[in-house]
Write a protein that holds these residues in place. Structure first.
Motif, PDB file in Angstrom:
ATOM      1  N   LEU A 164       0.824  -1.210   0.000  1.00 54.66           N
ATOM      2  CA  LEU A 164       0.000   0.000   0.000  1.00 54.66           C
ATOM      3  C   LEU A 164       0.859   1.263   0.000  1.00 54.66           C
ATOM      4  O   LEU A 164       0.844   2.042  -0.963  1.00 54.66           O
ATOM      5  CB  LEU A 164      -0.952  -0.003   1.196  1.00 54.66           C
ATOM      6  N   ALA A 165       1.610   1.501   1.072  1.00 57.27           N
ATOM      7  CA  ALA A 165       2.395   2.729   1.172  1.00 57.27           C
ATOM      8  C   ALA A 165       3.482   2.798   0.096  1.00 57.27           C
ATOM      9  O   ALA A 165       3.763   3.880  -0.438  1.00 57.27           O
ATOM     10  CB  ALA A 165       3.018   2.835   2.562  1.00 57.27           C
ATOM     11  N   SER A 166       4.080   1.660  -0.232  1.00 60.51           N
ATOM     12  CA  SER A 166       5.187   1.671  -1.194  1.00 60.51           C
ATOM     13  C   SER A 166       4.715   2.045  -2.598  1.00 60.51           C
ATOM     14  O   SER A 166       5.305   2.909  -3.250  1.00 60.51           O
ATOM     15  CB  SER A 166       5.895   0.317  -1.206  1.00 60.51           C
ATOM     16  N   MET A 167       3.641   1.439  -3.097  1.00 62.01           N
ATOM     17  CA  MET A 167       3.191   1.759  -4.447  1.00 62.01           C
ATOM     18  C   MET A 167       2.560   3.143  -4.519  1.00 62.01           C
ATOM     19  O   MET A 167       2.732   3.866  -5.513  1.00 62.01           O
ATOM     20  CB  MET A 167       2.205   0.707  -4.947  1.00 62.01           C
ATOM     21  N   VAL A 168       1.834   3.543  -3.479  1.00 62.67           N
ATOM     22  CA  VAL A 168       1.301   4.903  -3.432  1.00 62.67           C
ATOM     23  C   VAL A 168       2.446   5.908  -3.512  1.00 62.67           C
ATOM     24  O   VAL A 168       2.371   6.915  -4.222  1.00 62.67           O
ATOM     25  CB  VAL A 168       0.467   5.110  -2.145  1.00 62.67           C
ATOM     26  N   SER A 169       3.536   5.633  -2.806  1.00 66.58           N
ATOM     27  CA  SER A 169       4.696   6.529  -2.825  1.00 66.58           C
ATOM     28  C   SER A 169       5.354   6.557  -4.198  1.00 66.58           C
ATOM     29  O   SER A 169       5.813   7.618  -4.654  1.00 66.58           O
ATOM     30  CB  SER A 169       5.709   6.097  -1.761  1.00 66.58           C
ATOM     31  N   VAL A 170       5.421   5.419  -4.861  1.00 68.86           N
ATOM     32  CA  VAL A 170       5.983   5.378  -6.221  1.00 68.86           C
ATOM     33  C   VAL A 170       5.174   6.286  -7.147  1.00 68.86           C
ATOM     34  O   VAL A 170       5.738   7.045  -7.952  1.00 68.86           O
ATOM     35  CB  VAL A 170       6.018   3.935  -6.757  1.00 68.86           C
ATOM     36  N   LEU A 171       3.850   6.217  -7.045  1.00 67.64           N
ATOM     37  CA  LEU A 171       2.996   7.085  -7.871  1.00 67.64           C
ATOM     38  C   LEU A 171       3.266   8.553  -7.585  1.00 67.64           C
ATOM     39  O   LEU A 171       3.334   9.386  -8.508  1.00 67.64           O
ATOM     40  CB  LEU A 171       1.522   6.764  -7.603  1.00 67.64           C
ATOM     41  N   MET A 172       3.445   8.884  -6.329  1.00 68.00           N
ATOM     42  CA  MET A 172       3.687  10.280  -5.947  1.00 68.00           C
ATOM     43  C   MET A 172       5.051  10.753  -6.424  1.00 68.00           C
ATOM     44  O   MET A 172       5.183  11.875  -6.940  1.00 68.00           O
ATOM     45  CB  MET A 172       3.569  10.419  -4.432  1.00 68.00           C
ATOM     46  N   PHE A 173       6.081   9.933  -6.256  1.00 69.19           N
ATOM     47  CA  PHE A 173       7.408  10.304  -6.749  1.00 69.19           C
ATOM     48  C   PHE A 173       7.401  10.445  -8.274  1.00 69.19           C
ATOM     49  O   PHE A 173       8.095  11.314  -8.822  1.00 69.19           O
ATOM     50  CB  PHE A 173       8.448   9.266  -6.330  1.00 69.19           C
ATOM     51  N   ALA A 174       6.634   9.612  -8.945  1.00 71.20           N
ATOM     52  CA  ALA A 174       6.538   9.704 -10.406  1.00 71.20           C
ATOM     53  C   ALA A 174       5.968  11.055 -10.821  1.00 71.20           C
ATOM     54  O   ALA A 174       6.446  11.680 -11.786  1.00 71.20           O
ATOM     55  CB  ALA A 174       5.678   8.564 -10.948  1.00 71.20           C
ATOM     56  N   ALA A 175       4.942  11.518 -10.095  1.00 72.93           N
ATOM     57  CA  ALA A 175       4.341  12.815 -10.407  1.00 72.93           C
ATOM     58  C   ALA A 175       5.331  13.956 -10.159  1.00 72.93           C
ATOM     59  O   ALA A 175       5.459  14.870 -10.987  1.00 72.93           O
ATOM     60  CB  ALA A 175       3.081  13.016  -9.564  1.00 72.93           C
ATOM     61  N   LEU A 176       6.033  13.906  -9.025  1.00 65.95           N
ATOM     62  CA  LEU A 176       7.020  14.942  -8.722  1.00 65.95           C
ATOM     63  C   LEU A 176       8.146  14.936  -9.749  1.00 65.95           C
ATOM     64  O   LEU A 176       8.595  15.995 -10.210  1.00 65.95           O
ATOM     65  CB  LEU A 176       7.583  14.727  -7.315  1.00 65.95           C
ATOM     66  N   SER A 316      -4.382   7.568  -7.393  1.00 65.41           N
ATOM     67  CA  SER A 316      -4.259   8.041  -8.776  1.00 65.41           C
ATOM     68  C   SER A 316      -5.313   9.083  -9.108  1.00 65.41           C
ATOM     69  O   SER A 316      -5.104   9.920  -9.998  1.00 65.41           O
ATOM     70  CB  SER A 316      -4.348   6.867  -9.754  1.00 65.41           C
ATOM     71  N   VAL A 317      -6.447   9.059  -8.396  1.00 65.34           N
ATOM     72  CA  VAL A 317      -7.503  10.040  -8.624  1.00 65.34           C
ATOM     73  C   VAL A 317      -7.011  11.455  -8.326  1.00 65.34           C
ATOM     74  O   VAL A 317      -7.479  12.424  -8.928  1.00 65.34           O
ATOM     75  CB  VAL A 317      -8.744   9.710  -7.762  1.00 65.34           C
ATOM     76  N   SER A 318      -6.047  11.585  -7.420  1.00 66.82           N
ATOM     77  CA  SER A 318      -5.472  12.899  -7.143  1.00 66.82           C
ATOM     78  C   SER A 318      -4.176  13.136  -7.912  1.00 66.82           C
ATOM     79  O   SER A 318      -3.890  14.260  -8.336  1.00 66.82           O
ATOM     80  CB  SER A 318      -5.218  13.053  -5.639  1.00 66.82           C
ATOM     81  N   VAL A 319      -3.392  12.097  -8.119  1.00 62.68           N
ATOM     82  CA  VAL A 319      -2.091  12.258  -8.769  1.00 62.68           C
ATOM     83  C   VAL A 319      -2.230  12.665 -10.236  1.00 62.68           C
ATOM     84  O   VAL A 319      -1.521  13.568 -10.719  1.00 62.68           O
ATOM     85  CB  VAL A 319      -1.270  10.955  -8.650  1.00 62.68           C
ATOM     86  N   VAL A 320      -3.150  12.042 -10.946  1.00 68.53           N
ATOM     87  CA  VAL A 320      -3.300  12.332 -12.376  1.00 68.53           C
ATOM     88  C   VAL A 320      -3.724  13.776 -12.628  1.00 68.53           C
ATOM     89  O   VAL A 320      -3.097  14.483 -13.439  1.00 68.53           O
ATOM     90  CB  VAL A 320      -4.277  11.335 -13.033  1.00 68.53           C
ATOM     91  N   PRO A 321      -4.781  14.299 -11.966  1.00 64.82           N
ATOM     92  CA  PRO A 321      -5.118  15.717 -12.164  1.00 64.82           C
ATOM     93  C   PRO A 321      -3.983  16.661 -11.769  1.00 64.82           C
ATOM     94  O   PRO A 321      -3.794  17.711 -12.393  1.00 64.82           O
ATOM     95  CB  PRO A 321      -6.341  15.920 -11.261  1.00 64.82           C
ATOM     96  N   ALA A 322      -3.230  16.281 -10.728  1.00 67.19           N
ATOM     97  CA  ALA A 322      -2.107  17.129 -10.313  1.00 67.19           C
ATOM     98  C   ALA A 322      -1.079  17.254 -11.432  1.00 67.19           C
ATOM     99  O   ALA A 322      -0.540  18.350 -11.680  1.00 67.19           O
ATOM    100  CB  ALA A 322      -1.457  16.547  -9.061  1.00 67.19           C
ATOM    101  N   MET A 323      -0.818  16.164 -12.128  1.00 64.77           N
ATOM    102  CA  MET A 323       0.143  16.187 -13.229  1.00 64.77           C
ATOM    103  C   MET A 323      -0.381  16.998 -14.413  1.00 64.77           C
ATOM    104  O   MET A 323       0.400  17.594 -15.163  1.00 64.77           O
ATOM    105  CB  MET A 323       0.462  14.760 -13.666  1.00 64.77           C
ATOM    106  N   LEU A 324      -1.691  17.063 -14.577  1.00 60.55           N
ATOM    107  CA  LEU A 324      -2.289  17.800 -15.680  1.00 60.55           C
ATOM    108  C   LEU A 324      -2.333  19.303 -15.425  1.00 60.55           C
ATOM    109  O   LEU A 324      -2.157  20.108 -16.347  1.00 60.55           O
ATOM    110  CB  LEU A 324      -3.703  17.290 -15.958  1.00 60.55           C
ATOM    111  N   PHE A 325      -2.568  19.682 -14.176  1.00 59.40           N
ATOM    112  CA  PHE A 325      -2.810  21.096 -13.856  1.00 59.40           C
ATOM    113  C   PHE A 325      -1.749  21.675 -12.914  1.00 59.40           C
ATOM    114  O   PHE A 325      -2.049  22.533 -12.104  1.00 59.40           O
ATOM    115  CB  PHE A 325      -4.200  21.240 -13.226  1.00 59.40           C
TER     116      PHE A 325
END
Length: 375
Positions: A164-176, A316-325
Motif C-alpha cells: 500500500l504505502a510503497s506503491m502509493v509513494s511510487v505514484l507520488m514520486f513519479a508525479a514529482l 491516482s484520482v489525485s495524482v493524475v489531475p495534479a500532473m495535468l494542472f
C-alpha cells in the motif's frame, strides 16, 4: 535509466539478504504482534524494509560522485538531512521503544537540517497576504518542519497492507519527477527516479506475500523524501504551484487529518491511540473480505494484498489531475476539494455497509458456508 535501475537492484539485493538471514536478526527486527488492532499478518515478519531503501540511496551518493554528476552534493546533503527521521524509525522497528512523538520530533529536526543545508523551505502558498507572512524565514521554518513531519507521519499511517504505502509513494514520486522533468530541474527528477527504484526493489519482496514490511524507518524515510522533494520543487521553480504537491500527497495527508478528527473530536480520545477505522481498514473489512471465506493464513494474506489496489486507484484520482494542472492553482484547489468530498463520501458509505456494488469482490458460490460470510 540508471537512476531507476541501479537503486532498484541494490534495494532488491539488500532486502533479499535481510530475508535470507532473518534467523540471525528476527528476534529483534520481526513484528511478532499478531493481535493488535492494526495487525493483519499471520506470522512474524521483519519490519526493517526501509534499510534496503536507505542503503540503495547511500550507494547512489557514491555513484553520483564517481560519475561526476552535478547533483551529487545536493543529493548527499538531502540524505544526510534525512538521517534523524530514518534512525528514529529504524530504532523503533528494532526496539519498539521509540514513541510516536519522538519520531515526529526527529523528523522535524531532519526538516530543519534540510532547511539549513538546502534552503528547503516553504516560502509561498499562492494565497494573498499569507505569502507576505511566509516570506519571513522563522515563519517559513516553523511551517516547513510541521508540514514535513506531518507528511512523514502520514505515510506511516497508511502503511497498513502489503504494497500500500510503497506503491502509493511510487505514484507520488513519479508525479514529482514528471513535473521536475518538465521544468528542467534535474535534481528533482533524478532523485525521484532513485526513490522509485529503491522502493520498487523493496516492493518485489513486500507484495503480494508480505515477506518483509516497510517499518517505521522506511515509512518515515519515504515520507520525508516526498515532503522535501515537494518543498524543493516549489522553492526552486516559481512556475510550479504549491498546490501541486499538496494534491499529489492529499490522500495520506487527509487520511491523517481525518484520523485526528475521528479520534479526538468524534471519540474524545487521544490522537495517537491506534484504531482499526482507517479507510484502508474499512476497505479490507467491508469490501475485500468477501473474496475469500477461510481464515487460514494463506487466505488472510490474500485479502491483505487485495486491499492495496483499491487505494492505489484512489491515490491516482489525485495524482493524475495534479500532473495535468501543475501550473494552475485554482484547478488544483478545486481538485483538492473534490478529493476530500470523495474521501468522505466513500468513508461514510463503508461505515454504513453501503459500499458501491461495482467495487465489491464477491466470493465464489461454493464458498458460501465460510466463516467470513457468517461474520
Amino acid at each position: 535509466m540508471q537512476y531507476l535501475a541501479l537503486p532498484f537492484f541494490i534495494s532488491l539485493l539488500i532486502t533479499l539478504l535481510i530475508l535470507r538471514f532473518q534467523h540471525l536478526h528476527g528476534k529483534y527486527t520481526a513484528d511478532h504482534d499478531l493481535t493488535g488492532v492494526q495487525k493483519f499478518h499471520s506470522r512474524a515478519v521483519p519490519r526493517i524494509g526501509g534499510l534496503g531503501i536507505m542503503v540503495a540511496m547511500v550507494v547512489m551518493i557514491g555513484w553520483l560522485f564517481i560519475s561526476g554528476n552535478s547533483d551529487a552534493t545536493a543529493f548527499a546533503l538531502l540524505i544526510l538531512a534525512s538521517s534523524p527521521a530514518f534512525l528514529g524509525g529504524i530504532i523503533e522497528d528494532c526496539t519498539k521503544k521509540v514513541r510516536s512523538l519522538i519520531r515526529l520530533l526527529l523528523t522535524m529536526i531532519a526538516a530543519a537540517l534540510a532547511f539549513y543545508l538546502l534552503d528547503a523551505g516553504v516560502f509561498r502558498l499562492d494565497i494573498p497576504f499569507i505569502d507576505l507572512v511566509m516570506a519571513f524565514w522563522p515563519v517559513s521554518l516553523l511551517f516547513t518542519v510541521v508540514a514535513v513531519g506531518g507528511v512523514a507521519n502520514a505515510i506511516n499511517i497508511i502503511d497498513g497492507y502489503n504494497g500500500l504505502a510503497s506503491m502509493v509513494s511510487v505514484l507520488m514520486f513519479a508525479a514529482l519527477g514528471y513535473v521536475g522533468f518538465l521544468v528542467g530541474d534535474t535534481f528533482i527528477w533524478r532523485t525521484a527516479l532513485i526513490m522509485m527504484g529503491a522502493i520498487l526493489g523493496f516492493f518485489v519482496w513486500n507484495y503480494p506475500r508480505g515477506l518483509i514490511f516497510l517499518g517505521d524507518g522506511g515509512a518515515y524515510l519515504i515520507g520525508f523524501m516526498l515532503a522535501e522533494l515537494s518543498v524543493l520543487l516549489v522553492t526552486r521553480n516559481p512556475s510550479v504551484s504549491p498546490w501541486f504537491p499538496l494534491l499529489v500527497i492529499i490522500y495520506p495527508i487527509f487520511e491523517t487529518v481525518f484520523s485526528i478528527y475521528r479520534r479526538v473530536i468524534v471519540r474524545g480520545g487521544a490522537a495517537d491511540i491506534p484504531d482499526a477505522a482507517h479507510l484502508h481498514q474499512l476497505v479490507y473489512k467491508r469490501m475485500v473480505r468477501w473474496a475469500v471465506g477461510s481464515k487460514v493464513a494463506r487466505e488472510k494474506t490474500t485479502r491483505n494484498a487485495m486491499t492495496s489496489p483499491y487505494l492505489w486507484f484512489l491515490c491516482s484520482v489525485s495524482v493524475v489531475p495534479a500532473m495535468l494542472f501543475w501550473q494552475h492553482a485554482w484547478m488544483l484547489q478545486l481538485c483538492v476539494g473534490a478529493f476530500i468530498v470523495l474521501y468522505i463520501v466513500l468513508y461514510r458509505r463503508l461505515v454504513h455497509f453501503n459500499a458501491p456494488r461495482w467495487l465489491l469482490i464477491k466470493k465464489a458460490r461454493q464458498d458460501t458456508s465460510s466463516d467470513d460470510e457468517k461474520a
